[in-house]
Structure formats: C-alpha cells, structure tokens
Design a protein around this motif. Sequence first.
Motif, PDB file in Angstrom:
ATOM      1  N   VAL A   1      19.978 155.748 131.743  1.00 55.82           N
ATOM      2  CA  VAL A   1      20.148 154.584 130.878  1.00 55.82           C
ATOM      3  C   VAL A   1      18.792 154.103 130.375  1.00 55.82           C
ATOM      4  CG1 VAL A   1      20.925 152.176 130.770  1.00 55.82           C
ATOM      5  CG2 VAL A   1      22.248 153.858 132.071  1.00 55.82           C
ATOM      6  N   ASP A   2      18.675 153.954 129.053  1.00 54.45           N
ATOM      7  CA  ASP A   2      17.525 153.286 128.457  1.00 54.45           C
ATOM      8  C   ASP A   2      17.846 151.796 128.421  1.00 54.45           C
ATOM      9  OD1 ASP A   2      16.075 155.668 127.855  1.00 54.45           O
ATOM     10  OD2 ASP A   2      17.423 156.001 126.164  1.00 54.45           O
ATOM     11  N   TYR A   3      17.116 151.006 129.199  1.00 47.84           N
ATOM     12  CA  TYR A   3      17.346 149.565 129.288  1.00 47.84           C
ATOM     13  C   TYR A   3      16.296 148.899 128.398  1.00 47.84           C
ATOM     14  CZ  TYR A   3      19.255 145.406 131.565  1.00 47.84           C
ATOM     15  OH  TYR A   3      19.910 144.225 131.823  1.00 47.84           O
ATOM     16  N   ILE A   4      16.710 148.508 127.183  1.00 49.96           N
ATOM     17  CA  ILE A   4      15.798 148.146 126.101  1.00 49.96           C
ATOM     18  C   ILE A   4      15.803 146.626 125.929  1.00 49.96           C
ATOM     19  CG2 ILE A   4      15.234 148.540 123.694  1.00 49.96           C
ATOM     20  CD1 ILE A   4      17.075 151.094 123.916  1.00 49.96           C
TER      21      ILE A   4
ATOM     22  N   GLY B   1      11.584 136.791 126.061  1.00 54.42           N
ATOM     23  CA  GLY B   1      11.415 137.167 127.456  1.00 54.42           C
ATOM     24  C   GLY B   1      10.744 138.500 127.653  1.00 54.42           C
ATOM     25  N   ALA B   2      10.784 139.370 126.631  1.00 53.87           N
ATOM     26  CA  ALA B   2      10.131 140.680 126.733  1.00 53.87           C
ATOM     27  C   ALA B   2       8.620 140.543 126.839  1.00 53.87           C
ATOM     28  CB  ALA B   2      10.500 141.539 125.519  1.00 53.87           C
ATOM     29  N   ARG B   3       8.087 139.375 126.456  1.00 54.86           N
ATOM     30  CA  ARG B   3       6.636 139.149 126.531  1.00 54.86           C
ATOM     31  C   ARG B   3       6.227 138.449 127.832  1.00 54.86           C
ATOM     32  NH1 ARG B   3       7.981 137.743 121.232  1.00 54.86           N
ATOM     33  NH2 ARG B   3       7.809 135.509 121.654  1.00 54.86           N
ATOM     34  N   ASN B   4       7.214 138.132 128.673  1.00 55.77           N
ATOM     35  CA  ASN B   4       6.938 137.493 129.957  1.00 55.77           C
ATOM     36  C   ASN B   4       6.771 138.598 131.009  1.00 55.77           C
ATOM     37  OD1 ASN B   4       7.315 136.298 132.573  1.00 55.77           O
ATOM     38  ND2 ASN B   4       8.272 134.529 131.618  1.00 55.77           N
ATOM     39  N   ARG B   5       5.535 138.895 131.364  1.00 55.40           N
ATOM     40  CA  ARG B   5       5.262 140.040 132.231  1.00 55.40           C
ATOM     41  C   ARG B   5       5.879 139.869 133.611  1.00 55.40           C
ATOM     42  NH1 ARG B   5      -1.161 140.521 130.621  1.00 55.40           N
ATOM     43  NH2 ARG B   5      -0.833 141.149 128.444  1.00 55.40           N
TER      44      ARG B   5
ATOM     45  N   ILE C   1      13.237 150.963 131.994  1.00 60.63           N
ATOM     46  CA  ILE C   1      12.955 149.729 131.270  1.00 60.63           C
ATOM     47  C   ILE C   1      11.976 150.005 130.139  1.00 60.63           C
ATOM     48  CG2 ILE C   1      12.134 147.352 131.441  1.00 60.63           C
ATOM     49  CD1 ILE C   1      14.621 147.774 133.051  1.00 60.63           C
ATOM     50  N   ALA C   2      12.292 149.503 128.961  1.00 60.78           N
ATOM     51  CA  ALA C   2      11.403 149.623 127.803  1.00 60.78           C
ATOM     52  C   ALA C   2      11.593 148.383 126.935  1.00 60.78           C
ATOM     53  CB  ALA C   2      11.724 150.881 126.998  1.00 60.78           C
ATOM     54  N   THR C   3      10.658 148.141 126.047  1.00 60.86           N
ATOM     55  CA  THR C   3      10.839 147.072 125.065  1.00 60.86           C
ATOM     56  C   THR C   3      11.327 147.680 123.761  1.00 60.86           C
ATOM     57  OG1 THR C   3       8.553 147.191 124.280  1.00 60.86           O
ATOM     58  CG2 THR C   3       9.021 145.671 126.100  1.00 60.86           C
ATOM     59  N   ILE C   4      12.002 146.871 122.985  1.00 57.71           N
ATOM     60  CA  ILE C   4      12.627 147.373 121.769  1.00 57.71           C
ATOM     61  C   ILE C   4      11.598 147.834 120.739  1.00 57.71           C
ATOM     62  CG2 ILE C   4      12.784 145.185 120.523  1.00 57.71           C
ATOM     63  CD1 ILE C   4      15.687 146.021 119.784  1.00 57.71           C
ATOM     64  N   ASP C   5      10.370 147.316 120.829  1.00 58.17           N
ATOM     65  CA  ASP C   5       9.332 147.714 119.873  1.00 58.17           C
ATOM     66  C   ASP C   5       9.091 149.221 119.895  1.00 58.17           C
ATOM     67  OD1 ASP C   5       8.907 144.918 120.952  1.00 58.17           O
ATOM     68  OD2 ASP C   5       7.578 144.840 119.212  1.00 58.17           O
ATOM     69  N   SER C   6       9.225 149.827 121.076  1.00 57.62           N
ATOM     70  CA  SER C   6       8.990 151.268 121.183  1.00 57.62           C
ATOM     71  C   SER C   6      10.119 152.085 120.571  1.00 57.62           C
ATOM     72  CB  SER C   6       8.795 151.662 122.659  1.00 57.62           C
ATOM     73  OG  SER C   6       9.945 151.359 123.422  1.00 57.62           O
TER      74      SER C   6
ATOM     75  N   ALA D   1      10.849 143.270 118.543  1.00 54.62           N
ATOM     76  CA  ALA D   1      11.722 142.338 119.260  1.00 54.62           C
ATOM     77  C   ALA D   1      12.032 141.094 118.445  1.00 54.62           C
ATOM     78  CB  ALA D   1      11.065 141.952 120.594  1.00 54.62           C
ATOM     79  N   GLN D   2      11.027 140.587 117.739  1.00 57.06           N
ATOM     80  CA  GLN D   2      11.222 139.331 117.028  1.00 57.06           C
ATOM     81  C   GLN D   2      12.110 139.491 115.792  1.00 57.06           C
ATOM     82  OE1 GLN D   2       7.530 137.243 116.310  1.00 57.06           O
ATOM     83  NE2 GLN D   2       8.548 135.318 116.786  1.00 57.06           N
ATOM     84  N   ALA D   3      12.313 140.717 115.347  1.00 56.66           N
ATOM     85  CA  ALA D   3      13.098 140.947 114.137  1.00 56.66           C
ATOM     86  C   ALA D   3      14.558 141.252 114.413  1.00 56.66           C
ATOM     87  CB  ALA D   3      12.486 142.100 113.338  1.00 56.66           C
ATOM     88  N   LYS D   4      14.898 141.591 115.641  1.00 56.07           N
ATOM     89  CA  LYS D   4      16.201 142.192 115.907  1.00 56.07           C
ATOM     90  C   LYS D   4      17.375 141.291 115.549  1.00 56.07           C
ATOM     91  CE  LYS D   4      19.292 143.868 119.438  1.00 56.07           C
ATOM     92  NZ  LYS D   4      19.641 143.781 120.855  1.00 56.07           N
ATOM     93  N   GLU D   5      17.381 140.052 116.037  1.00 56.83           N
ATOM     94  CA  GLU D   5      18.543 139.201 115.786  1.00 56.83           C
ATOM     95  C   GLU D   5      18.664 138.839 114.308  1.00 56.83           C
ATOM     96  OE1 GLU D   5      20.282 136.726 119.178  1.00 56.83           O
ATOM     97  OE2 GLU D   5      18.140 136.245 119.207  1.00 56.83           O
ATOM     98  N   ALA D   6      17.536 138.628 113.642  1.00 56.94           N
ATOM     99  CA  ALA D   6      17.592 138.383 112.200  1.00 56.94           C
ATOM    100  C   ALA D   6      18.167 139.590 111.470  1.00 56.94           C
ATOM    101  CB  ALA D   6      16.203 138.042 111.673  1.00 56.94           C
ATOM    102  N   ALA D   7      17.756 140.793 111.880  1.00 58.03           N
ATOM    103  CA  ALA D   7      18.301 142.007 111.277  1.00 58.03           C
ATOM    104  C   ALA D   7      19.802 142.121 111.528  1.00 58.03           C
ATOM    105  CB  ALA D   7      17.581 143.234 111.836  1.00 58.03           C
ATOM    106  N   ALA D   8      20.241 141.666 112.702  1.00 55.35           N
ATOM    107  CA  ALA D   8      21.675 141.723 113.023  1.00 55.35           C
ATOM    108  C   ALA D   8      22.485 140.865 112.055  1.00 55.35           C
ATOM    109  CB  ALA D   8      21.911 141.260 114.453  1.00 55.35           C
ATOM    110  N   PHE D   9      21.979 139.696 111.708  1.00 52.37           N
ATOM    111  CA  PHE D   9      22.749 138.838 110.803  1.00 52.37           C
ATOM    112  C   PHE D   9      22.611 139.269 109.348  1.00 52.37           C
ATOM    113  CE2 PHE D   9      23.066 136.483 114.664  1.00 52.37           C
ATOM    114  CZ  PHE D   9      24.379 136.042 114.608  1.00 52.37           C
ATOM    115  N   ALA D  10      21.557 140.025 109.037  1.00 52.95           N
ATOM    116  CA  ALA D  10      21.522 140.684 107.726  1.00 52.95           C
ATOM    117  C   ALA D  10      22.643 141.721 107.641  1.00 52.95           C
ATOM    118  CB  ALA D  10      20.159 141.346 107.511  1.00 52.95           C
ATOM    119  N   LEU D  11      22.806 142.496 108.714  1.00 55.61           N
ATOM    120  CA  LEU D  11      23.882 143.497 108.749  1.00 55.61           C
ATOM    121  C   LEU D  11      25.254 142.829 108.679  1.00 55.61           C
ATOM    122  CD1 LEU D  11      24.952 146.390 109.134  1.00 55.61           C
ATOM    123  CD2 LEU D  11      24.728 146.037 111.613  1.00 55.61           C
ATOM    124  N   LEU D  12      25.446 141.748 109.418  1.00 60.35           N
ATOM    125  CA  LEU D  12      26.732 141.048 109.391  1.00 60.35           C
ATOM    126  C   LEU D  12      27.013 140.470 108.008  1.00 60.35           C
ATOM    127  CD1 LEU D  12      26.629 139.288 112.874  1.00 60.35           C
ATOM    128  CD2 LEU D  12      28.049 141.238 112.207  1.00 60.35           C
ATOM    129  N   ALA D  13      25.974 139.977 107.338  1.00 63.10           N
ATOM    130  CA  ALA D  13      26.153 139.470 105.974  1.00 63.10           C
ATOM    131  C   ALA D  13      26.583 140.601 105.041  1.00 63.10           C
ATOM    132  CB  ALA D  13      24.864 138.824 105.482  1.00 63.10           C
TER     133      ALA D  13
END
Length: 379
Positions: A299-302, A307-311, A328-333, A338-350
């Motif tokens: 499993v890739d846990y992305i 919170g991804a910046r909280n070491r 464990i990985a961050t979505i940037d890789s 990370a900061q764009a993901k939820e905004a991108a999700a609502f662009a897709l939903l629109a």
Amino acid sequence: MSGTSADGIDVALVRIRDGEDGFSKLRLLAHEAFPYPAGLRRAVLAAMNASATSTAELARLNWRLGLAYAKAVRVAQERHQLKAALVGCHGQTLYHQATTQLYAGERFACTWQAGEASLIAAELGIPVVSNFRPADLAVGGQGAPLVPLLDYVLFRHATRGRVLQNIGGIANFTAIPPGANPQDTLAFDSGPGNMLIDALTLKLYSKTMDRNGRIAASGAVIAPVLKAALKHPFFRKAPPKSAGREEFGREYAAKFLADCRKISKRPADAVATATALTSTSIAEAYIRFSAKKMGGAKVDYIVSGGGARNRTLMRQLAERLQGHGCRIATIDSFGMPAQAKEAAAFALLAWQTWHQRPGNLPSATGATRPVILGQVSYA
C-alpha cells in the motif's frame, strides 16, 4: 478551496478532458495559496458552529467571502497568464450536520458553505459551480467526503493499494484497493487532523500552528488523556461518517486542554497529546476499517494537507502503521502538490456538474445513489 482550518484559500488551475476509459483526465497547470486577511479569518472562526450570531453578520460574511474567492482566482490567473473557463468553489463551511437531528418538528441533515457564488461569477465573468454538498445529503449521504472522485481518477493502480490521507482541519482518507472500480473505493473522516493541534497552539502559544511539529516534539504524551480521548464514539462508529467543528471544535478543545492540565501543567505536553490523538486515530481508522480491503497488497499511503508538513505527526503515523504493508509518502512525490489537491478536486467536481455527470461516490458518502452535485451561477 478553503477548509475547516480556515487559514485561507487554495486555488488550483487545471485542464480536464475525457479519458479513453470513461473517466476524466486531469492535469495540474498551476496553484496558489492566499491566507485570509486577519479580520476575515476572525469573522470566519467566530461564525463556525456559533451558538449565537446575527443574520446581518452571516449575510456580510457570505458576500465578503465571495469577494475573497474572486480575488484569489483573479490573481492566480494573472500570475500564471491563464484564463479559466469554469470555477468550482467549495466555499467556507460554517456548519455541517451529517446525520439527521430533530428541528421544528422534522428530522433532517443539513450543511452550509458560505461564499456568494453569483458575486464570484460577476466579478470574474466566468460561470461558477458551488454548493456541492447538499445534493448528496438530500439522497441520504453525509455530504462528505467528496474528494474521493479525484483520488480515484488520479491514483487508482492495477496492483498496488493506495490510501490518500488528507490531514487538514479534519483528517480523512480514501482507500483504493488494487484494480478497484469506483464503488470499491472507501472514504471517510477519521477525526481531528490539525484542528485540535492548532486550537491548543493558539491558546497556549499564540501561534496559529505547531510548525514542523516542534512543540509536540518537545513535550510528552499524557497517556491517560490520550486513552480517554480515543473512546470518543466517533472513532468507533463504522463508515460512512464525517466530522467537523461540531465534533472537534472549540468546545472539544477546551475540554481536552482541561483534561491535560489535570495531569500536566506543561503546555507542550498538551500539544504532544493532541498530536498523538490525531496520528493514533488516523492509524486506527485505517487498520480497523480499511486494511483488510487491500487483500494483502503493498500500500502506498500518500499524505496531503497541512499535516504532511508536521514532522512529528508524520513520524508518529509511520510508526503506528508499521507492520501493515504501508509505505508512507507525501502527495508531492506523486505529482500533485499537497496544497493544490482539494482545490483540484472541486475543479473536477465542477467539470462533472457542468457536463451533467455525478460527482459523489455513494460508497464514500453513504448516499443511496450517484447524483449531480452543486449549483451553477452564470456570469
């Protein structure tokens, strides 16, 4: 997108087209983040789950947020010399009641995201899709989570399991088994993400966040408080489920801090215990409700969200998921900041709404059927 942390607005500029397999293809072109002005953030936090306010205050906040969203989109377009054809605006959640409660003689669920879409459309000269959550609530869903459609479109894999863990104000994740179709996708809120940590950091240190988890790293977890907190009914409830400030907001933070102070007067210990509650509740939610669905696959846990910046939080999460086949990985890789993901999700939903296609996944929200989400405000 502006989330439950109420720290500001994230804008993602994306290009979307139909894919050969019947699912949309999305490419991130650019993204920007805009902190709320201090006065606007105070107004948002005061209105969230407020026990008392005025209709004038709420009306003004709705329109002020509309101006803020329009400015954010305008500046993002100008900085990157791009022109959007459609805007998807989630709005700022002021109240989210995912389960039915009695009010004025009837039982129902309800939600409210502020930010006047007609004003955004007029300011930008672009149609705006907004108010995404009510359509799902109206057919028995929880109105959340709605990001799983993006998770499935971007991250499904033939042989590896994928978990898309967002740690914003609330923590939520999407679990996609290898070779899954959309209805195999499970997603739900696991409990507090940064919300409790931020509340204690603000109260105890006059800081908006525990940057890099430094405060938590300097404290010690108060084990009896953590153990008691993990008995909260929300953590044991089976999905679908969603949470917000109604469950883990200011009242919860005040009680949590009081419980900590009964045992330790060190402020860092309270922040450390809040951080441990977030990491433990996330890990236990995955192990209890999702791990078996991966069928033994790797499993890739992305992880995405603030919170991804909280070491400290990330280290604890990795420790708690050891032995469960998770990398464990961050979505940037994976090509999505990370900061764009939820905004991108609502662009897709629109985009889905504009093309009269459903945007919810009933397996994630608990809705009785897929529905077209949102309302269109024309320029």
